[in-house]
Design an enzyme around this catalytic site. Structure first.
Site, short mmCIF file in Angstrom:
data_model
loop_
_atom_site.label_atom_id
_atom_site.label_comp_id
_atom_site.label_asym_id
_atom_site.label_seq_id
_atom_site.Cartn_x
_atom_site.Cartn_y
_atom_site.Cartn_z
N ALA A 222 65.14 -1.55 7.36
CA ALA A 222 64.01 -1.53 6.43
C ALA A 222 63.79 -0.12 5.91
CB ALA A 222 62.76 -2.03 7.14
N CYS A 223 63.04 -0.02 4.81
CA CYS A 223 62.73 1.27 4.21
C CYS A 223 61.90 2.11 5.18
CB CYS A 223 61.93 1.07 2.92
SG CYS A 223 62.95 0.41 1.63
N PRO A 224 62.09 3.41 5.18
CA PRO A 224 62.96 4.17 4.28
C PRO A 224 64.35 4.46 4.85
CG PRO A 224 61.56 5.69 5.46
CD PRO A 224 61.31 4.33 6.06
N CYS B 71 63.11 -3.81 -0.69
CA CYS B 71 62.49 -2.52 -1.00
C CYS B 71 63.55 -1.45 -1.23
CB CYS B 71 61.51 -2.09 0.10
SG CYS B 71 62.32 -1.58 1.61
N ALA B 72 64.66 -1.55 -0.51
CA ALA B 72 65.74 -0.56 -0.67
C ALA B 72 66.41 -0.72 -2.03
CB ALA B 72 66.77 -0.72 0.43
#
Lengths: 75, 411
Positions: free
Chosen positions: A12-14, A41-42
């Site tokens: 997951a981000c970041p 999200c990436a």
């Protein structure tokens, strides 16, 4: 000119962005990095960062909810 | 790196409401269709929290959810989707190309649905703080980052006020800079009322941005009162710009006719100044920019592309065939003289059926096809071809004259 792969599946981000930035540092101009991601999200922050840096970016949906981000280092 | 070449019937540039609708129509017409989007599918609509006036969703729907449905529908029809920037285009002629950094896509028809990008204030230091350095354009994307912080919103339109209210769910304070006099906003009345009642929102009237300040990140916006010229320092953690959009037509301007503001000029069939190139959605010069109008544009452009491709194939394979001498009768079914002469043409067709190929084009129904002959012709007229080239035009049509012409051409 090399094509390198970076596996960020399940991350997951970041994390994908940080890993991408680190990996790109060690690459030569013209090299291509293929970042494999499955967190949407990436798909936003990795290409956004890479474009802002001036690199060439292309995203390919390889499977439902899974993408490969192609980044060509330009400088 | 050698670029790959890939071939499509239609390439659509832009994955917002207009582009996705075009894709749905082209996909459903069984055209080999590619849609190229530079960031994320859904376009500007995904930046709107609530879409309450798109028909079919009486309870409202978020822009993101609505666009997900568009995307799913396009994928159901077999549309290929690539997420990348278009570097350049070559739109003239039959073989049009759209180039990305890895591939050159060839297309018979291109639909331009590239929308717009947020307008900047052009204030001092703005470019130093764009995107992740403090100046943002998407509350939905960045709101969470500003939890318990102070943010500024520039603008007073629907997007500014609605996104501003959305930001109050996260930020401790949202300061709105409005260029107008006290109490005047461009947003819809309901949003205005809600915003004025919102205790976390503060309004600074008659102000515009003079400069953006900060070290690594933005930490101060200096506003200017447009009436008194007084400068006002406002300490913030971030700033959101909602002051309108500019069309994405930079790479098109040498080829496509644009307005002074850069919007693409089309007719009501979404045709641009180049044959086989259509435009749809916010990138067009038009009266109303909404999801519902983008959808209408997209449908017209999609069907237009399909018709253009079908016509091209018909023109090349049938009308400009090379096997026999071609006799093209340009007529109009609503004109009496044309109807009467049809008998002569059909008599010739029967008699010489082994030597000639007759095509009849009703210029009223198939104006596009007639235009491809590249001639200003009054109907009725006959155009003769040999080896796929036009060699003669006959206006004084009669059985005798056609026979005479055919004899000459045959020699």
């Amino acid at each position: 000119m090399a094509e390198l792969r970076l596996d960020c599946l399940g991350e997951a981000c970041p994390v994908p962005l940080l890993k991408t930035q680190k990996k790109m540092e060690g690459m030569k101009v013209g090299d291509i990095l293929v970042v494999e991601i499955d967190h949407s999200c990436a798909m936003k922050n990795v290409p956004e960062w890479a474009r802002k840096e001036g690199h060439n970016v292309e995203i390919e949906e390889v499977d439902d909810g899974q993408w490969e981000i192609y980044i060509e280092k330009t400088k | 790196m050698e670029k790959k070449h890939e071939y499509y019937d239609v390439v659509i540039i832009g994955g917002g409401a207009a582009g996705l609708t075009s894709a749905i129509y082209c996909g459903r017409a069984r055209l080999k269709t590619l849609l190229i989007e530079k960031s994320l599918l859904g376009g500007l609509a995904t930046y709107t929290n609530e879409i309450a006036n798109y028909p079919g969703f009486p309870d409202g729907i978020t822009g993101l959810d609505l666009m997900k449905l568009f995307e799913k529908q396009a994928k159901n029809f077999g549309v290929d989707i690539k997420l990348t920037d278009v570097k350049s285009v070559q739109l003239r002629g039959e073989d049009k190309t759209v180039e990305t950094f890895r591939v050159i896509y060839h297309a018979k028809s291109v639909i331009l649905a590239s929308g717009g990008k947020p307008r900047l204030t052009k204030a001092k230091n703005e470019e130093n703080f764009l995107y992740d350095k403090g100046i943002s354009f998407c509350a939905t994307c960045d709101a969470a980052y500003y939890t318990d912080k102070t943010v500024m919103v520039i603008g007073s339109g629907d997007a500014a006020i609605e996104e501003g209210m959305f930001l109050t769910k996260f930020a401790k304070k949202v300061i709105v800079s409005v260029i107008h006099d006290v109490g005047i906003m461009d947003a819809n009345k309901i949003a205005q009322e809600q915003a004025l009642k919102n205790p976390k929102m503060q309004f600074l009237w008659n102000t515009v941005v003079d400069s953006f300040e900060g070290e690594e990140r933005l930490n101060k916006v200096i506003l200017k009162n447009v009436k008194t010229n007084e400068l006002i320092d406002v300490t913030v953690d971030g700033c959101f710009l909602f002051i309108g959009y500019e069309p994405n037509t930079e790479i098109l301007k040498e080829q496509i006719k644009l307005t002074k503001q850069g919007y693409i000029i089309t007719n009501e069939k979404m045709e641009t100044n180049i044959e086989g190139v259509f435009a749809a959605g916010d990138v067009r010069d038009k009266f109303l920019k909404q999801v519902s109008t983008a959808v209408g544009d997209g449908a017209i452009a999609g069907v237009g592309a399909e018709k253009y491709i079908a016509e091209s194939e018909l023109f090349q394979n049938e009308i400009m065939q090379k096997e026999k001498i071609g006799l093209i009768y340009l007529w109009s079914a609503i004109d009496e003289k044309c109807r009467n002469l049809l008998v002569h043409v059909e008599k010739v067709e029967k008699e010489f059926k082994d030597e000639i190929k007759v095509n009849k084009i009703d210029v009223y129904k198939n104006a596009g096809l007639a235009a491809r002959l590249n001639m200003q012709l009054d109907v009725p007229a006959i155009v003769y071809t040999k080896n796929g080239n036009i060699i003669k035009v006959l206006n004084d049509i009669s059985y005798e004259n056609i026979c005479r012409d055919l004899k000459i051409i045959n020699e």
